[in-house]
Design an enzyme around this catalytic site. Structure first.
Site, PDB file in Angstrom:
ATOM      1  N   GLU A  95     -51.305 120.590  -1.912  1.00 41.53           N
ATOM      2  CA  GLU A  95     -51.080 119.514  -2.868  1.00 41.53           C
ATOM      3  C   GLU A  95     -49.603 119.440  -3.227  1.00 41.53           C
ATOM      4  O   GLU A  95     -48.933 120.462  -3.323  1.00 41.53           O
ATOM      5  CB  GLU A  95     -51.880 119.772  -4.144  1.00 41.53           C
ATOM      6  CG  GLU A  95     -53.367 119.696  -3.901  1.00 41.53           C
ATOM      7  CD  GLU A  95     -54.189 120.108  -5.124  1.00 41.53           C
ATOM      8  OE1 GLU A  95     -53.724 119.907  -6.254  1.00 41.53           O
ATOM      9  OE2 GLU A  95     -55.291 120.641  -4.913  1.00 41.53           O
ATOM     10  N   CYS A 108     -43.097 118.407  -7.139  1.00 36.22           N
ATOM     11  CA  CYS A 108     -43.669 119.734  -7.298  1.00 36.22           C
ATOM     12  C   CYS A 108     -44.333 120.081  -5.966  1.00 36.22           C
ATOM     13  O   CYS A 108     -45.217 119.360  -5.509  1.00 36.22           O
ATOM     14  CB  CYS A 108     -44.691 119.701  -8.425  1.00 36.22           C
ATOM     15  SG  CYS A 108     -45.598 121.243  -8.617  1.00 36.22           S
ATOM     16  N   CYS A 115     -53.891 131.154  -3.045  1.00 33.11           N
ATOM     17  CA  CYS A 115     -53.063 132.128  -3.760  1.00 33.11           C
ATOM     18  C   CYS A 115     -53.829 133.430  -3.933  1.00 33.11           C
ATOM     19  O   CYS A 115     -55.042 133.432  -4.079  1.00 33.11           O
ATOM     20  CB  CYS A 115     -52.688 131.563  -5.134  1.00 33.11           C
ATOM     21  SG  CYS A 115     -51.498 132.577  -6.029  1.00 33.11           S
ATOM     22  N   CYS A 119     -54.880 134.745 -11.212  1.00 24.36           N
ATOM     23  CA  CYS A 119     -54.757 134.428 -12.644  1.00 24.36           C
ATOM     24  C   CYS A 119     -56.037 133.731 -13.126  1.00 24.36           C
ATOM     25  O   CYS A 119     -56.557 132.838 -12.470  1.00 24.36           O
ATOM     26  CB  CYS A 119     -53.542 133.539 -12.894  1.00 24.36           C
ATOM     27  SG  CYS A 119     -51.983 134.314 -12.413  1.00 24.36           S
ATOM     28  N   CYS A 122     -56.244 129.705 -13.547  1.00 28.45           N
ATOM     29  CA  CYS A 122     -55.608 128.861 -12.534  1.00 28.45           C
ATOM     30  C   CYS A 122     -56.582 128.453 -11.438  1.00 28.45           C
ATOM     31  O   CYS A 122     -57.329 129.281 -10.911  1.00 28.45           O
ATOM     32  CB  CYS A 122     -54.425 129.619 -11.927  1.00 28.45           C
ATOM     33  SG  CYS A 122     -53.526 128.659 -10.701  1.00 28.45           S
ATOM     34  N   CYS A 336     -52.191 121.596 -10.337  1.00 31.04           N
ATOM     35  CA  CYS A 336     -52.424 121.879  -8.919  1.00 31.04           C
ATOM     36  C   CYS A 336     -53.647 122.735  -8.641  1.00 31.04           C
ATOM     37  O   CYS A 336     -54.122 123.454  -9.479  1.00 31.04           O
ATOM     38  CB  CYS A 336     -51.197 122.509  -8.308  1.00 31.04           C
ATOM     39  SG  CYS A 336     -50.238 121.251  -7.517  1.00 31.04           S
TER      40      CYS A 336
HETATM   41  N1  SAH Z   1     -47.467 131.085  -8.815  1.00 25.48           N
HETATM   42  C1  SAH Z   1     -46.427 130.467  -9.561  1.00 25.48           C
HETATM   43  C2  SAH Z   1     -46.339 128.962  -9.380  1.00 25.48           C
HETATM   44  C3  SAH Z   1     -47.614 128.178  -9.340  1.00 25.48           C
HETATM   45  S1  SAH Z   1     -48.484 127.939 -10.861  1.00 25.48           S
HETATM   46  C4  SAH Z   1     -46.553 130.821 -11.032  1.00 25.48           C
HETATM   47  O1  SAH Z   1     -47.477 131.513 -11.374  1.00 25.48           O
HETATM   48  O2  SAH Z   1     -45.675 130.461 -11.801  1.00 25.48           O
HETATM   49  C5  SAH Z   1     -47.488 126.803 -11.755  1.00 25.48           C
HETATM   50  C6  SAH Z   1     -47.608 126.936 -13.257  1.00 25.48           C
HETATM   51  O3  SAH Z   1     -48.854 126.406 -13.724  1.00 25.48           O
HETATM   52  C7  SAH Z   1     -47.556 128.373 -13.759  1.00 25.48           C
HETATM   53  O4  SAH Z   1     -46.765 128.434 -14.910  1.00 25.48           O
HETATM   54  C8  SAH Z   1     -49.011 128.647 -14.052  1.00 25.48           C
HETATM   55  O5  SAH Z   1     -49.151 129.720 -14.926  1.00 25.48           O
HETATM   56  C9  SAH Z   1     -49.438 127.324 -14.618  1.00 25.48           C
HETATM   57  N2  SAH Z   1     -50.875 127.088 -14.671  1.00 25.48           N
HETATM   58  C10 SAH Z   1     -51.825 127.490 -13.816  1.00 25.48           C
HETATM   59  N3  SAH Z   1     -53.030 127.084 -14.226  1.00 25.48           N
HETATM   60  C11 SAH Z   1     -52.833 126.401 -15.369  1.00 25.48           C
HETATM   61  C12 SAH Z   1     -53.698 125.730 -16.270  1.00 25.48           C
HETATM   62  N4  SAH Z   1     -55.008 125.700 -16.078  1.00 25.48           N
HETATM   63  N5  SAH Z   1     -53.134 125.129 -17.338  1.00 25.48           N
HETATM   64  C13 SAH Z   1     -51.808 125.163 -17.548  1.00 25.48           C
HETATM   65  N6  SAH Z   1     -50.946 125.769 -16.737  1.00 25.48           N
HETATM   66  C14 SAH Z   1     -51.456 126.394 -15.659  1.00 25.48           C
END
Ligand code: SAH
Length: 349
Positions: A95, A108, A115, A119, A122, A336
């Protein structure tokens, strides 16, 4: 059954490599610059009209231009944000999102298919990890969007699917190609990398001479909780991570942006805000508060307006630079990981 031979992506070649390839195919060096000009404009081999036909034919037989196929494109009726589901040469999807700001277009991009980081909030990690993207596949996302909309993207954030520092070599190669004036010509200041906190790689990046803007996803100021939400914290707890961030600032002169997604009843209390102030006090940094995006299966909800504002107030009163991030593309699930997951589920049915 024979496997189709995999075509090489010309966007993976930097300037020198493209020159070497061109001369190895018996062409004068200046043809490489012509070829690169076309590749960066997303043009197919047939339309590269100033290149000899034999050269084009040879290229077409063994190489691809690296422009990606658009599987889906969703445009937000609210703010014009465009979200793409792009198909890679091997049938995997990533994406990419295009946002329009006052200062221009910002993209972006994804850096991996899926991944590994796990987390809890996510969507990108739920469908698992498939593979790293090559530098050319990261570049290809930008070129595909530029070509599709006839625009010139001036800012890039590596904040799509994947953990960029878990794909270190390809991501650094991408950054070099993106900033090259023979490439996209985007300065490091306008390139951002977002990481969940791979401390060792943050230090390594600080020594590359590529002072990109670094965003660090923090989400909790307490080790126990952060380890639950973000398994990476078990390997690199907060003190290690913040030390690495200090080194990054020292070596690059750049301030760090900390991302903090506010989740109701989880990390939005006054105690969290106060602890965050004590962690970050005196650092050259900035905190970006984001109401968490709902992702099915996580059970997390956005923090209330009231809690968001009081959280912000406590940080500001503690002398921390803080902003509340505007949510773009709310109507198209611009966060994403969600489109790719939906596509995978469709295919499995
Ligand atoms: N792996 C990297 C980049 C991808 S995630 C990272 O962790 O930074 C991009 C951003 O979106 C990160 O700050 C992540 O913590 C956040 N993110 C992921 N899921 C989310 C959600 N459900 N709501 C808000 N932010 C989210």
């Amino acid at each position: 059954m024979s496997m189709a031979t995999k075509s090489q992506n010309l966007l993976d070649y930097n300037k020198e490599e493209l020159e070497a390839l061109t001369t190895s195919l018996g062409q004068p060096r200046f043809r490489a610059a012509q070829l690169r000009g076309w590749l960066y404009r997303g043009v197919d081999f047939e339309e590269m009209t100033n290149l000899p036909e034999t050269f084009r034919k040879e290229l077409k037989e063994n190489y691809v231009t690296g422009r990606l196929r658009i599987r889906r494109r969703l445009t937000s009726a609210l703010d014009g944000t465009v979200k793409y589901l792009l198909s890679l040469g091997d049938g995997n999807f990533v994406e990419s999102v295009l946002m329009k700001y006052k200062y221009g277009y910002s993209a972006c991009v994804s850096t991996q298919v899926g991944c590994k980081m796990g987390c809890s909030f996510c969507a990108s990690t739920q469908a698992g990890f498939v593979r790293n993207l090559t530098a050319g596949e990261i570049l290809g996302q930008i070129i595909t969007m530029n070509t599709d909309l006839q625009i010139r993207i001036g800012h890039v954030v590596m904040m799509g699917i994947g953990e960029p520092l878990d794909n270190y070599e390809n991501v650094v190669r991408f950054i070099r190609m993106a900033r090259d004036t023979n490439g996209l010509g985007i300065s490091c200041r306008n390139l951002s990398l977002s990481t969940c906190g791979l401390a060792e790689q943050i230090i390594r990046l600080s020594e590359e001479g590529l002072p990109v803007t670094l965003s660090v996803s923090l989400h909790s100021p307490f080790n126990t909780q952060r380890s639950e939400m973000m398994p990476v914290n078990r390997k690199y707890p907060l003190d290690k991570l913040l030390d690495a961030c200090n080194i990054y600032t020292l070596n690059t002169g750049r301030r760090i942006t900390y991302e903090y997604a506010l989740i109701e009843g989880i990390n939005d209390s006054e105690a969290h805000a106060a602890r965050l102030v004590s962690l970050l006090k005196g650092k050259l940094c900035h905190v970006n508060l984001i109401p968490v995006n709902r992702v099915e299966g996580t059970g997390y909800e956005k923090a209330s307006k009231k809690n968001i504002l009081s959280f912000q107030k406590i940080l500001a009163a503690g002398g921390i630079n803080v902003t509340l991030r505007r949510t773009l593309g709310r109507d198209i699930e611009a966060a994403c990981g969600q489109l790719r997951r939906a596509e995978d589920e469709n295919r499995r049915q």
